[in-house]
Scaffold this motif. Structure first.
Motif, PDB file in Angstrom:
ATOM      1  N   SER A 136      52.197  41.488  35.850  1.00 24.28           N
ATOM      2  CA  SER A 136      51.298  42.538  35.345  1.00 24.28           C
ATOM      3  C   SER A 136      50.468  43.045  36.513  1.00 24.28           C
ATOM      4  O   SER A 136      50.282  42.332  37.503  1.00 24.28           O
ATOM      5  CB  SER A 136      50.362  41.944  34.287  1.00 24.28           C
ATOM      6  N   MET A 137      49.895  44.244  36.363  1.00 24.37           N
ATOM      7  CA  MET A 137      48.965  44.697  37.402  1.00 24.37           C
ATOM      8  C   MET A 137      47.714  43.818  37.420  1.00 24.37           C
ATOM      9  O   MET A 137      47.011  43.766  38.418  1.00 24.37           O
ATOM     10  CB  MET A 137      48.605  46.171  37.219  1.00 24.37           C
ATOM     11  N   VAL A 138      47.445  43.100  36.298  1.00 26.60           N
ATOM     12  CA  VAL A 138      46.255  42.236  36.295  1.00 26.60           C
ATOM     13  C   VAL A 138      46.465  40.954  37.105  1.00 26.60           C
ATOM     14  O   VAL A 138      45.587  40.100  37.161  1.00 26.60           O
ATOM     15  CB  VAL A 138      45.735  41.923  34.869  1.00 26.60           C
ATOM     16  N   ALA A 139      47.622  40.841  37.748  1.00 26.67           N
ATOM     17  CA  ALA A 139      47.767  39.815  38.794  1.00 26.67           C
ATOM     18  C   ALA A 139      46.886  40.179  39.986  1.00 26.67           C
ATOM     19  O   ALA A 139      46.538  39.322  40.795  1.00 26.67           O
ATOM     20  CB  ALA A 139      49.220  39.719  39.238  1.00 26.67           C
ATOM     21  N   TYR A 140      46.533  41.473  40.088  1.00 23.65           N
ATOM     22  CA  TYR A 140      45.803  41.985  41.258  1.00 23.65           C
ATOM     23  C   TYR A 140      44.412  42.522  40.943  1.00 23.65           C
ATOM     24  O   TYR A 140      43.597  42.662  41.843  1.00 23.65           O
ATOM     25  CB  TYR A 140      46.612  43.120  41.917  1.00 23.65           C
TER      26      TYR A 140
END
Ligand code: NDP
Length: 244
Positions: A136-140
């Motif tokens: 997911s972009m919420v890894a970053y």
């Protein structure tokens, strides 16, 4: 994206709904034999009707022993999509042990376990392979109430890179796909407040969320020989969010 996966066998986790379900359909339509793994049997029954010939496996991937029993003898797999995940929304101070353990077991530990089973088989056969982890972009980036979920996904970044390093000499590539919100059941849950959803969408340079098809196309690209020199990478499907 129309690719030809004839002669290859793929395994997709979280195959019952959302991105996983459409990934199974796309792989099936592209000629792959598909092992579809999920938790709710009714989803496998309906998916088998839509995609005759797929191999359904019903298992809770958060349970190590049950997963070993269900997939330990799955046989040769060339393409693996680690897609199953759960999201439990809690602010940091309210995170529970149960939610934390469940999230890490399903979202991360099962990726390690299923990948071990599949990669051991590839190495024993001397066959190349491609593994795609759905991150997911919420890894970053941070996101309200997603501390546990995003921690599983950021840990997946290092799992992906390390697997790529160790499996590369065996011609096994490992990459991730990192989408923004996709309005599946999971995506709707995370953006249930209409005002929050509207504002969030406006923060994306493309002023939209990603479609399931956008994510599936990126998965297919990473599974295919079109990405033959790409490993240890993550492809953002984020409508520009991280650039904003
Ligand atoms: P959905 O919730 O729509 O579908 C998830 C699928 O995974 C379901 O079929 C579910 O089965 C299955 N699954 C969940 N837990 C388990 C388990 N323990 N064992 C076996 N199967 C399980 O999610 P999405 O399609 O939206 O998400 C797919 C992937 O994309 C996930 O990795 C997610 O983190 C990622 N992602 C999603 C985004 C979004 O906004 N939707 C954004 C960024 C990344 P069941 O329903 O029976 O539990």
């Amino acid at each position: 994206m129309k690719l030809n996966f004839s002669g290859l066998r793929a395994l997709v986790t979280g195959a019952g709904k959302g991105i996983g379900r459409d990934t199974v359909k796309a792989l099936h339509a592209s000629g792959a034999r598909v092992v579809a793994v999920t938790r709710t049997n009714a989803d496998l029954v309906s998916l088998s009707k839509e995609c005759p010939g797929i191999e359904p496996v019903c298992v809770d991937l958060g349970n190590w022993e049950a997963t070993e029993q269900a997939l330990g003898t799955v046989g040769p797999v060339d393409l693996l999509v680690n897609n199953a995940a759960v999201v439990v929304m809690q602010p940091f101070l309210e995170v529970t042990k149960e939610a934390f353990d469940r999230s890490f077991n399903v979202n991360l530990r099962s990726v390690l376990q299923v990948s071990q089973i599949v990669a051991r088989g590839m190495i024993a056969r001397g066959a190349p392979g491609s593994i795609v982890n759905i991150s997911s972009m919420v890894a970053y980036v941070t996101f309200p109430n997603l501390i546990t979920y995003s921690s599983t996904k950021s840990a997946m970044t290092m799992l992906t890179k390390t697997m790529a390093g160790e499996l590369g000499p065996h011609k096994i590539r490992v990459n991730s796909v990192n989408p923004t919100v996709v309005l599946t059941d999971m995506g709707k849950k995370g953006t249930s407040d209409p005002e929050f959803r509207r504002k969030l969408m406006e923060r994306h340079p493309l002023r939209k969320f990603a479609e399931v098809e956008d994510v599936v196309n990126t998965i297919l690209f990473l599974l295919s020989e079109h990405s033959a020199s790409t490993t240890g990478s993550g492809i953002l499907v984020d409508c520009g969010y991280l650039a904003s």
